[in-house]
Design a protein around this motif. Structure first.
Motif, PDB file in Angstrom:
ATOM      1  N   TYR A 180       0.819  -1.215   0.000  1.00 23.63           N
ATOM      2  CA  TYR A 180       0.000   0.000   0.000  1.00 23.63           C
ATOM      3  C   TYR A 180       0.851   1.262   0.000  1.00 23.63           C
ATOM      4  N   THR A 181       1.900   1.283   0.801  1.00 28.50           N
ATOM      5  CA  THR A 181       2.678   2.513   0.979  1.00 28.50           C
ATOM      6  C   THR A 181       3.796   2.687  -0.040  1.00 28.50           C
ATOM      7  N   THR A 182       4.151   1.625  -0.782  1.00 21.33           N
ATOM      8  CA  THR A 182       5.173   1.779  -1.824  1.00 21.33           C
ATOM      9  C   THR A 182       4.556   1.927  -3.211  1.00 21.33           C
ATOM     10  N   ALA A 183       3.239   1.729  -3.320  1.00 28.67           N
ATOM     11  CA  ALA A 183       2.566   1.790  -4.615  1.00 28.67           C
ATOM     12  C   ALA A 183       2.496   3.215  -5.139  1.00 28.67           C
ATOM     13  N   ASN A 184       2.620   3.342  -6.448  1.00 27.88           N
ATOM     14  CA  ASN A 184       2.450   4.621  -7.130  1.00 27.88           C
ATOM     15  C   ASN A 184       1.013   4.674  -7.638  1.00 27.88           C
ATOM     16  N   LEU A 185       0.214   5.517  -7.034  1.00 28.19           N
ATOM     17  CA  LEU A 185      -1.171   5.708  -7.447  1.00 28.19           C
ATOM     18  C   LEU A 185      -1.380   7.160  -7.837  1.00 28.19           C
ATOM     19  N   GLY A 186      -2.128   7.384  -8.899  1.00 25.77           N
ATOM     20  CA  GLY A 186      -2.498   8.737  -9.271  1.00 25.77           C
ATOM     21  C   GLY A 186      -3.831   9.089  -8.636  1.00 25.77           C
ATOM     22  N   SER A 187      -4.652   9.833  -9.354  1.00 25.92           N
ATOM     23  CA  SER A 187      -5.979  10.201  -8.866  1.00 25.92           C
ATOM     24  C   SER A 187      -6.897   8.984  -8.938  1.00 25.92           C
ATOM     25  N   VAL A 188      -7.396   8.562  -7.791  1.00 23.94           N
ATOM     26  CA  VAL A 188      -8.271   7.381  -7.725  1.00 23.94           C
ATOM     27  C   VAL A 188      -9.718   7.866  -7.795  1.00 23.94           C
ATOM     28  N   TYR A 189     -10.250   7.896  -9.011  1.00 22.84           N
ATOM     29  CA  TYR A 189     -11.573   8.469  -9.244  1.00 22.84           C
ATOM     30  C   TYR A 189     -12.704   7.563  -8.806  1.00 22.84           C
ATOM     31  N   GLY A 190     -12.464   6.272  -8.713  1.00 27.55           N
ATOM     32  CA  GLY A 190     -13.515   5.359  -8.303  1.00 27.55           C
ATOM     33  C   GLY A 190     -13.058   4.504  -7.144  1.00 27.55           C
ATOM     34  N   LEU A 191     -13.909   4.359  -6.129  1.00 24.63           N
ATOM     35  CA  LEU A 191     -13.670   3.452  -5.012  1.00 24.63           C
ATOM     36  C   LEU A 191     -14.942   2.653  -4.790  1.00 24.63           C
ATOM     37  N   THR A 192     -14.811   1.338  -4.704  1.00 25.67           N
ATOM     38  CA  THR A 192     -15.981   0.506  -4.445  1.00 25.67           C
ATOM     39  C   THR A 192     -15.519  -0.802  -3.827  1.00 25.67           C
TER      40      THR A 192
END
Length: 285
Positions: free
Chosen positions: A140-152
């Motif tokens: 979780y903390t090493t992942a490169n994530l951009g804008s997470v527009y959807g969560l479900t």
């Protein structure tokens, strides 16, 4: 503004927005919202709204009542960055675009650099993102994530996110971020094959049906795609691609959505709801 469509009468009413008052404790119809993106109405008594233009998340009671900030600075405004480990009311949330309440009382917020979490005690922390690892299986903390527009969440309660900047859908499970659809490169190829080998183009909305199939608003491609739970294959279920003759497949596949689509949802009757830039469609099962 945020509007409600009555399931019985199909009447449309405004819950929040359309006014000029930009501040807390404003009556819903008089409150001003700056670029609202994601909403959560899961508890039935209020609606959480990500307010991108004010770097905040606000809550409005149902029926419409006062709007109050629940995860931002005391005065909503342009973000100067998110500080973690503090009361959520004392910091901005940079570029909030999605929101999801969880059964443990916490709230997840998709923002420009991953996912933040506001615990039941009001403290905000980083849930995922902020790293440099784009590979499936990153923590979780090493992942490169951009804008997470959807969560479900899927029917079994597993959390999923639409990482629009990296053109992929990810699953958050056992402390790791796993890619379930998309190659990380924008495009439209891959229907009929494994979802992880298919290209997406800035996916925004995601939802599950009761069987566990994943539906994706493939936003810049203006189509809806489905990842089958049975075999992980991806297929287009709605939307019209350039060069096709409308109506040559099913009615849904022959529908040309307006420019882009941002939202998908399965309603309680199993219908697929699709929102593009000017209208909302219902596709029967």
């Amino acid at each position: 503004m945020i509007r409600r469509i009555d399931a019985g009468t199909a009447n449309v009413s405004t819950i929040v927005g359309g006014g000029q008052a930009n501040g807390d404790q404003q009556l819903g119809a008089y409150a001003a919202l700056r670029i609202p993106y994601g909403i959560d109405v899961s508890n039935g008594s209020d609606v959480l709204i990500t307010e991108f233009g004010n770097a905040s998340v606000v809550k409005a009671n149902l029926p419409p009542a006062a709007v109050r900030t629940v995860a931002a600075a005391g005065i909503r405004g342009t973000s100067s960055g998110t500080t973690f480990g503090v009361d959520a009311l004392t910091t901005y949330v940079s570029g909030p675009v999605s929101v999801l309440r969880r059964s443990d009382g916490s709230t997840l917020i998709g923002f420009q650099d991953g996912v933040a979490q506001v615990a039941a005690n009001g403290i905000i922390s980083r849930f995922a993102g902020g790293g440099s690892d784009l590979n499936t299986g990153a923590t979780y903390t090493t992942a490169n994530l951009g804008s997470v527009y959807g969560l479900t969440t899927s029917p079994d309660g597993t959390l999923y996110g639409a990482d629009a900047d990296h053109h992929r859908i990810v699953r958050f499970s056992a402390g790791t971020v796993q890619v379930v659809a998309g190659t990380g490169t924008s495009g439209s190829s891959g229907d009929g094959g494994p979802a992880t080998a298919a290209q997406l183009n800035s996916p925004f909305g995601i939802t599950f049906d009761g069987a566990g199939n994943l539906y994706i608003a493939d936003t810049r491609n203006a189509v809806v795609r489905r990842v089958r739970v049975s075999d992980g294959m991806i297929e287009r279920v709605a939307g019209y691609r350039s060069g096709e003759v409308a109506g040559t497949a099913t009615v849904a596949l022959g529908t040309r959505f307006n420019d882009t689509i941002g939202a998908v949802k399965i309603d309680r009757d199993g219908n697929l709801l699709v929102g593009d830039t000017i209208q909302i469609f219902r596709i029967d099962p």
